[in-house]
Design a protein around this motif. Structure first.
Motif, mmCIF file in Angstrom:
data_model
loop_
_atom_site.group_PDB
_atom_site.id
_atom_site.type_symbol
_atom_site.label_atom_id
_atom_site.label_comp_id
_atom_site.label_asym_id
_atom_site.label_seq_id
_atom_site.Cartn_x
_atom_site.Cartn_y
_atom_site.Cartn_z
ATOM 1 N N PRO A 1 0.894 -1.118 0.222
ATOM 2 C CA PRO A 1 -0.040 0.045 0.192
ATOM 3 C C PRO A 1 0.692 1.263 0.055
ATOM 4 O O PRO A 1 1.963 1.390 0.778
ATOM 5 C CB PRO A 1 -0.717 -0.143 1.497
ATOM 6 N N ARG A 2 0.317 2.139 -1.021
ATOM 7 C CA ARG A 2 0.872 3.562 -0.723
ATOM 8 C C ARG A 2 2.253 3.892 -1.433
ATOM 9 O O ARG A 2 3.132 4.889 -1.441
ATOM 10 C CB ARG A 2 0.813 4.238 0.382
ATOM 11 N N THR A 3 2.943 2.548 -2.011
ATOM 12 C CA THR A 3 4.255 2.670 -2.530
ATOM 13 C C THR A 3 4.001 3.500 -3.844
ATOM 14 O O THR A 3 3.389 3.160 -4.754
ATOM 15 C CB THR A 3 4.715 1.056 -2.915
ATOM 16 N N ARG A 4 5.300 4.286 -4.051
ATOM 17 C CA ARG A 4 5.156 5.124 -5.426
ATOM 18 C C ARG A 4 5.906 4.339 -6.233
ATOM 19 O O ARG A 4 7.106 3.971 -5.812
ATOM 20 C CB ARG A 4 5.763 6.502 -5.158
ATOM 21 N N LEU A 5 5.444 3.990 -7.541
ATOM 22 C CA LEU A 5 6.240 3.455 -8.479
ATOM 23 C C LEU A 5 6.686 3.981 -9.839
ATOM 24 O O LEU A 5 6.182 5.013 -10.260
ATOM 25 C CB LEU A 5 5.440 2.229 -9.002
ATOM 26 N N TYR A 6 8.073 3.684 -10.161
ATOM 27 C CA TYR A 6 8.624 4.606 -11.225
ATOM 28 C C TYR A 6 9.409 3.486 -12.216
ATOM 29 O O TYR A 6 9.981 2.571 -11.736
ATOM 30 C CB TYR A 6 9.743 5.492 -10.735
ATOM 31 N N THR A 7 9.089 3.832 -13.479
ATOM 32 C CA THR A 7 9.839 3.285 -14.601
ATOM 33 C C THR A 7 10.844 4.203 -15.163
ATOM 34 O O THR A 7 10.752 5.492 -15.208
ATOM 35 C CB THR A 7 8.736 2.783 -15.574
ATOM 36 N N GLN A 8 12.128 3.645 -15.730
ATOM 37 C CA GLN A 8 12.864 4.282 -16.440
ATOM 38 C C GLN A 8 12.687 4.692 -18.024
ATOM 39 O O GLN A 8 13.600 5.018 -19.001
ATOM 40 C CB GLN A 8 14.263 3.841 -16.092
ATOM 41 N N TYR A 9 11.483 3.849 -18.479
ATOM 42 C CA TYR A 9 11.119 3.856 -19.978
ATOM 43 C C TYR A 9 9.468 4.582 -20.066
ATOM 44 O O TYR A 9 8.661 4.114 -19.513
ATOM 45 C CB TYR A 9 11.052 2.646 -20.504
ATOM 46 N N PRO A 10 9.363 5.635 -20.569
ATOM 47 C CA PRO A 10 8.126 6.191 -20.707
ATOM 48 C C PRO A 10 7.138 5.187 -21.578
ATOM 49 O O PRO A 10 5.803 5.255 -21.396
ATOM 50 C CB PRO A 10 8.356 7.684 -21.590
ATOM 51 N N GLY A 11 7.553 4.377 -22.377
ATOM 52 C CA GLY A 11 6.746 3.569 -23.398
ATOM 53 C C GLY A 11 6.023 2.629 -22.557
ATOM 54 O O GLY A 11 4.934 2.001 -22.852
#
Length: 313
Positions: free
Chosen positions: A126-136
């Motif tokens: 819960p509430r974890t913020r998630l990031y990718t290094q690829y906009p695709g």
């Protein structure tokens, strides 16, 4: 209050270390990672908490890290936890959310088409913020934050370098060797060249003279700076190390079909960096002497100031 930066050693730690200046937390942070020559050298002079090592799909190691994380997070010192993985991220996020800490997970640059197993698991926290290094493949809860490869540019050298000093780096994973690539390099590398062989757990019948399981981090960095050509498996840490030393490496992905890794994410990584022109992607049984000469014609540097990583509000 302080930010806790969490990563397993190898490529995950290399990524987080390279991203830290763009995260805006490097002046008030503590590192949690495994004790290794890489972590001791890379994080020299910084506050580091060593936690038990966990390898790929290692449930027992993840449990040991969870117990360590509970001890580390007691006392209210930290305000947030940031991780690039692997399983140690989940081990720290679970107790962190119970303490009300913000958790940020930055998926590895090796994951060009979607999240890893760890990414899918931490997405359930819960509430974890998630990031990718690829906009695709950004979308839903996954936000594009930027890439560790931003700003890297390959250019032709005014004069090609002779192929006289070579670094071969096959990774140091305990479970996965890379005999196909090692056997090929024994065949095609010039016999007169000076070669530093870091082969990890790889064993073949005809081992090259001087092959070493692991090279001390400082010695490896010096060898990379002095090399004419670098040949490496398609790990993200290996790519970053070669680029920092100015090399467009010959970059060879491990294949799941040959038992060289748990999946084919290195194939995706090799395609992405080859598309960017930052490596020469080759298959293990297709590396040639001509590839060595081509790699020696290029150098990699940085261009312009990097933008801060894009945090979620």
């Amino acid at each position: 209050m302080t930010t806790l930066l969490v990563a397993s050693t190898g490529g995950h730690l290399a990524e987080l270390h390279d991203l830290a200046p763009r995260l805006g937390v490097q002046d008030d942070c503590v590192w949690a990672t495994f004790d290794s020559p890489q972590s001791r050298s890379l994080l020299d002079g910084q506050e580091v908490i060593h936690v038990p090592p966990a390898t790929t799909r290692d449930a027992a190691g993840a449990l040991r890290d969870f117990l360590a994380a509970r001890r580390v997070l007691r006392g209210g010192r930290f305000r947030q936890v940031v991780s690039t993985g692997a399983s140690v991220a989940l081990s720290f996020f679970l107790p962190a959310v119970r303490h009300g800490l913000a958790c940020h997970y930055i998926e590895s640059a090796t994951r060009t088409e979607g999240p890893s197993l760890t990414g899918r698991l931490v997405a359930r926290v819960p509430r974890t913020r998630l990031y990718t290094q690829y906009p695709g493949w950004a979308g839903g809860r996954w936000r594009y934050g930027g890439s560790i490869f931003d700003g890297h540019v390959a250019t032709l050298r005014p004069e090609p370098r002779p192929v006289s000093r070579i670094v071969v780096a096959l990774g140091t994973h305990e479970r996965f060797g890379f005999p196909r690539l090692l056997a090929r390099l024994v065949q095609v590398l010039p016999p007169e060249a000076e070669v530093l062989w870091q082969v990890g757990s790889t064993v073949i019948p005809r081992m090259p003279a001087g092959a070493r399981r692991q090279v001390p981090h400082a010695q490896m960095q010096q060898a990379l700076r002095e090399a004419d050509v670098v040949v490496t498996h398609a790990g993200v840490g290996s790519a970053l190390a070669a680029m920092r030393a100015g090399h467009r490496a010959i970059y060879v992905p491990r294949r799941r079909a040959h038992g060289e890794h748990v999946d084919d994410h290195q194939v995706e990584m090799a395609r992405e960096l080859d598309r960017r022109g930052l490596v020469l992607a080759r298959e293990a049984d297709a590396v040639t002497a001509e590839d060595l000469a081509e790699a020696a014609r290029w150098t990699v540097g940085t261009a312009g100031a990097l933008t801060p990583f894009r945090w979620a509000a």
